[in-house]
Structures are given as C-alpha cells and as structure tokens.
Design a protein around this motif. Structure first.
Motif, PDB file in Angstrom:
ATOM      1  N   SER A 115       0.941  -1.282   0.071  1.00 18.50           N
ATOM      2  CA  SER A 115       0.024  -0.046   0.044  1.00 18.50           C
ATOM      3  C   SER A 115       0.834   1.283  -0.061  1.00 18.50           C
ATOM      4  CB  SER A 115      -0.925   0.042   1.089  1.00 18.50           C
ATOM      5  OG  SER A 115      -1.728  -1.146   1.439  1.00 18.50           O
ATOM      6  N   VAL A 128      -5.024   6.327  -0.275  1.00 20.35           N
ATOM      7  CA  VAL A 128      -4.182   4.686  -0.480  1.00 20.35           C
ATOM      8  C   VAL A 128      -4.364   4.224  -1.634  1.00 20.35           C
ATOM      9  CG1 VAL A 128      -3.743   2.577   0.917  1.00 20.35           C
ATOM     10  CG2 VAL A 128      -4.467   4.713   2.048  1.00 20.35           C
ATOM     11  N   GLU A 131      -3.013  -2.201  -2.195  1.00 21.08           N
ATOM     12  CA  GLU A 131      -3.818  -3.275  -1.333  1.00 21.08           C
ATOM     13  C   GLU A 131      -4.548  -2.263  -0.380  1.00 21.08           C
ATOM     14  OE1 GLU A 131      -4.995  -6.853   0.025  1.00 21.08           O
ATOM     15  OE2 GLU A 131      -3.724  -6.450  -1.822  1.00 21.08           O
TER      16      GLU A 131
END
Length: 280
Positions: A115, A128, A131
């Motif tokens: 991430s 984000v 992931e």
C-alpha cells in the motif's frame, strides 16, 4: 518477531530511504517476512520494489547507481515563470529513474501486498493506492506518492491531482492501523526535531525556508501519529526504527551507502531488543 504477522512501514526521506534497504536486509536475515509493505514518497518506491520479491541488495545496487543529476533536472526557464511555475524540477527525470528501480509494473505483479499513500492536492485527503485502497497502475501511484512540492508539480491521475504522501504522514501509520497483524515496524528517515549536524545541501534561501517549514510540520505530524498509536489500546505493538537524522539531506545520494549500513545496524538492534536475533 519471527513467526509473527509483521507489517513494515517505510517513511519518506529522499536519498535517506537507502536506510530502508539495509533494514530490509536485516529483516530477511532474521527470517522475518512482512505480510504487508506500506510506504510513502520515495519509501513507497522501495516498498513496491521489496514487495516484488527482489533482494534488498539487488535493489540497493540500482539505488546506488542513481546520481543527483539523474533526478535534479531543473525546469527550463523556471526563473522567467516565477510564481507561475508548477515545480522547480522536471518530474519526467525522476519518473525514469524510478522505473529503472522497479521490476514490477502493477500491484498485481507484487509477491507481497503493498500500500502506498499520496495526498489529494485540492482537498488534502490522504489517499491509499494498492492493497486496501484505490486501484491504479503501479508507476502512476508511485508518481503521485513522491510528487513533493515545490520541487515537483502535482501528479495528475484520472481527474485528481496528487502531492507527496508525506505531507499528511511521512510515516504513514494510519494505513498500518487498518491491517490485521501482530506487530508493526516503522522506519523513520524523514524530518525530525532530532536532526543534527550541518545542513548537507543548502538550497537557495526561499527554498530553504519552504523546506524548513514543511519539515517541521512533517516532524510534528510524525510525533502526533506515533503518540496516537501508543495511546490507542487496540493496536499491535509498534517497533520504531530511526536510523538517519541528517539535516538537509533529501538529495544527498553520495551518502546512500552509509545510510544503508545504518539502516541495517539499527534494524538488527531493534530485532535483538525484541529477542528475535541472537547476539554476535
């Protein structure tokens, strides 16, 4: 820590991020395999490279081949544009350098979930990618994550403009708090109130003022995020590693090898402190 579900957070810090690769080598030697890599700014690039499954030494060899002039390419006629300039440096040079550091081209090609964070340039929202976040081409997500003003212009992805994720959290603990795990290791190479020694590279006065103000805000946010983690009783133990505290060293590529060794040494100490690595 061996056998635990460990999440590793790689903070931003420019050339100082070489310490992440030394730290990753210490983790590998101790048999610690992270279940998630999280990063921001240049830390996001190394998080993705490590998540791709390459050895820290292989990545470091490429990292050490990067010269300051490979990324510090001034925008032509920037002085003439004055206050209308979008950035001082050409982002295309940095994009090429980053692409050469990575073997993967998509989050799906990574062996370990990863991430990375960026900041919406218009709202200040932390975003984000990868992931647990927004799906995007890997190189685009990284370009959004390391678009640090005033050096680089915002990176446009879709209909949104993004700045460096370090503007909201140079050690992105907010993402780590969402991942089920037994322990979080955060490696902080960003601005801090503990920075010491002479400034490694002294920019022009106006840029120095911007750097200082931005750095103090980042340092304060880091302290706040760390304190909030400790105060919450429902989060896993946090191992904090601070291998580098040099001032004005964001672009000091000539020190990268030294910082990689410092990262290795400090991570070994952290692992020993948690009874996972024997003395010797």
């Amino acid at each position: 820590m061996t056998g635990e579900r460990v999440v590793v957070v790689l903070g931003g810090g420019g050339a100082k991020c070489a310490a992440h690769l030394g730290a990753a080598r210490a983790l590998a030697e101790a048999g610690i395999k992270p279940v998630r890599w999280i990063g921001t700014s240049l830390g996001s690039v190394l998080a993705a490279a490590l998540a791709a499954g390459e050895s820290p030494d292989e990545i470091l060899a490429r990292f050490l081949s990067v010269r300051r002039e490979d990324v510090l390419v001034p925008v032509r006629f920037a002085a003439l544009r004055g206050l209308w300039n979008r950035g001082l440096l050409q982002s295309s040079a940095l994009h090429r350098t980053v692409a050469n550091l990575l073997s993967a081209r998509s989050f799906g090609a990574l062996q370990t979930p990863c991430s990375v964070t960026a900041v919406d340039a218009d709202t200040g929202e932390e975003v984000v990618f990868g992931e647990g976040g927004v799906d995007a081409p890997l190189l685009d997500a990284l370009a959004a994550s390391y678009a640090l003003p005033p050096y680089f212009p915002p990176f446009v992805l879709g209909r949104r403009r993004f700045y460096d994720g370090g503007l909201r959290g140079v050690v992105p603990l907010t993402v780590a708090a969402t991942v089920p795990c037994d322990r979080v290791i955060a490696i902080d190479v960003g601005p801090g109130f503990d920075e010491s020694g002479p400034v490694v590279h002294l920019p022009p006065p106006l840029i120095q003022a911007t750097d200082s103000a931005q750095g103090w805000l980042m340092a304060g946010t880091t302290e706040l995020l760390r304190e909030r983690w400790q105060l919450r009783g429902n989060l896993p133990p946090l191992v904090w590693v601070r291998p580098v505290s040099d001032r004005g060293a964001t672009f000091a590529m000539e020190r990268a090898a030294t910082w990689a060794e410092q990262g290795y040494t400090e991570m070994r100490k952290a692992i020993r402190d948690h009874a996972a690595l024997p003395e010797g």
